[in-house]
Design a protein around this motif. Sequence first.
Motif, PDB file in Angstrom:
ATOM      1  N   TRP A  67      -1.904   4.400   2.388  1.00  0.00           N
ATOM      2  CA  TRP A  67      -3.203   3.747   2.217  1.00  0.00           C
ATOM      3  C   TRP A  67      -3.026   2.289   1.791  1.00  0.00           C
ATOM      4  CZ3 TRP A  67      -5.523   1.691  -2.225  1.00  0.00           C
ATOM      5  CH2 TRP A  67      -6.873   1.319  -2.065  1.00  0.00           C
ATOM      6  N   LEU A  68      -2.069   2.046   0.885  1.00  0.00           N
ATOM      7  CA  LEU A  68      -1.806   0.668   0.464  1.00  0.00           C
ATOM      8  C   LEU A  68      -1.352  -0.190   1.642  1.00  0.00           C
ATOM      9  CD1 LEU A  68       0.013   1.357  -2.930  1.00  0.00           C
ATOM     10  CD2 LEU A  68      -2.219   0.270  -2.646  1.00  0.00           C
ATOM     11  N   ARG A  69      -0.558   0.399   2.539  1.00  0.00           N
ATOM     12  CA  ARG A  69      -0.119  -0.346   3.726  1.00  0.00           C
ATOM     13  C   ARG A  69      -1.297  -0.620   4.665  1.00  0.00           C
ATOM     14  NH1 ARG A  69       4.194   3.498   3.202  1.00  0.00           N
ATOM     15  NH2 ARG A  69       6.169   2.482   2.565  1.00  0.00           N
ATOM     16  N   GLU A  70      -2.115   0.409   4.892  1.00  0.00           N
ATOM     17  CA  GLU A  70      -3.244   0.267   5.818  1.00  0.00           C
ATOM     18  C   GLU A  70      -4.263  -0.746   5.319  1.00  0.00           C
ATOM     19  OE1 GLU A  70      -4.760   4.186   6.159  1.00  0.00           O
ATOM     20  OE2 GLU A  70      -3.199   4.880   7.561  1.00  0.00           O
ATOM     21  N   THR A  71      -4.374  -0.888   4.014  1.00  0.00           N
ATOM     22  CA  THR A  71      -5.356  -1.816   3.450  1.00  0.00           C
ATOM     23  C   THR A  71      -4.747  -3.182   3.124  1.00  0.00           C
ATOM     24  OG1 THR A  71      -4.947  -0.898   1.233  1.00  0.00           O
ATOM     25  CG2 THR A  71      -6.789   0.032   2.506  1.00  0.00           C
ATOM     26  N   GLY A  72      -3.503  -3.388   3.530  1.00  0.00           N
ATOM     27  CA  GLY A  72      -2.864  -4.680   3.345  1.00  0.00           C
ATOM     28  C   GLY A  72      -2.461  -5.005   1.924  1.00  0.00           C
ATOM     29  N   GLN A  73      -2.310  -3.981   1.077  1.00  0.00           N
ATOM     30  CA  GLN A  73      -2.000  -4.223  -0.331  1.00  0.00           C
ATOM     31  C   GLN A  73      -0.550  -3.898  -0.704  1.00  0.00           C
ATOM     32  OE1 GLN A  73      -5.392  -2.968  -3.070  1.00  0.00           O
ATOM     33  NE2 GLN A  73      -5.881  -1.764  -1.237  1.00  0.00           N
ATOM     34  N   TRP A  74       0.156  -3.256   0.209  1.00  0.00           N
ATOM     35  CA  TRP A  74       1.487  -2.754  -0.111  1.00  0.00           C
ATOM     36  C   TRP A  74       2.459  -3.863  -0.517  1.00  0.00           C
ATOM     37  CZ3 TRP A  74       3.934   1.394  -1.587  1.00  0.00           C
ATOM     38  CH2 TRP A  74       5.323   1.484  -1.424  1.00  0.00           C
ATOM     39  N   SER A  75       2.476  -4.954   0.223  1.00  0.00           N
ATOM     40  CA  SER A  75       3.465  -6.001  -0.019  1.00  0.00           C
ATOM     41  C   SER A  75       3.285  -6.684  -1.368  1.00  0.00           C
ATOM     42  CB  SER A  75       3.415  -7.041   1.096  1.00  0.00           C
ATOM     43  OG  SER A  75       2.150  -7.682   1.126  1.00  0.00           O
TER      44      SER A  75
END
Length: 320
Positions: A69-77
Amino acid sequence: MDAHLPYYPPETYRERFAPGVDPDEVCQNSKEYNSGARWIDDEEWDAIRGLYDAEIAHMDAELGRLFEWLRETGQWSETTVVVCADHGELHGEHSLYGHEFALYDELINVPLLIKHPEIEGDRRDDLVELLDCYHTVLDALSVDPNAVKIAGDALDRDPTRSLLSESYREFDDAGSADLDPGQRAVVGGERDHAFVEYAQPVIELHHLEQKASEAGIELPDDHRAYARLRAARSLDAKYVRADRIPEEGYRLDEDPDESSPIDAADDDLVADAERSLSRFEAAVGGAWDDPTDAPSDGEDVLAEADEGTRDRLRELGYLE
């Protein structure tokens, strides 16, 4: 809480890791076994371990969903993630069940994963203590604990205890007045050691005695459940001191299962761990080398607990 007794993993994971196992048909109370009131054979241990593995797999999958979910919402990095455990579990090793009454590596050598935008993927083999997580998180988020409104005094951020710092565990460079007991013990020795202690757990001890009493068993005064334990551990060796049971030393590089205790007089690395533990004990007010007075009565502790606390203890398997 998942991966905590009693083990009731979702059916999908149970069928994968413990096919055909009914959680209600295996021992789900560590006090029954540790008190001697209940025997568990090899087949049942295999079933219990399967249920535990199923719960671990379920937790792993749930973390995976969060990370995706963090990757899909652009927050992972830009997200810092810390995953750790406060203890492991024993499933028959050392004739014990659960995470009580011992400091064996199955309990204290736990996973720690840290993901930070400025850290490349890697594995580390140096010593880490759970208290280092506090300083690591402060470092990762550039937080000044004294600027945050909390109850009581906050510990200052210590770069020698942050895994993100180039000075991690370089305790010699810190001012002697600011060193904590573990740091002082390491500075005075030849090699790095981590420290861990286990005092008498009032509620668990109460329930152990209750299970023993129900089975007509009288626990001896030197039962390990009444012992307080402290240990010093390096990458190669460990020394455990207790007040009611024999002290134990191990060469972890040669005996990772801790099946053959070694006297400190017979091994230099074990002796070094014992000396380091002695320095730690001196720094915290003295060794736990004499049997203690009777611990606080569990009934009194429970009587003071509100219903919310009791519910939480039931979720964690400490109350029935």
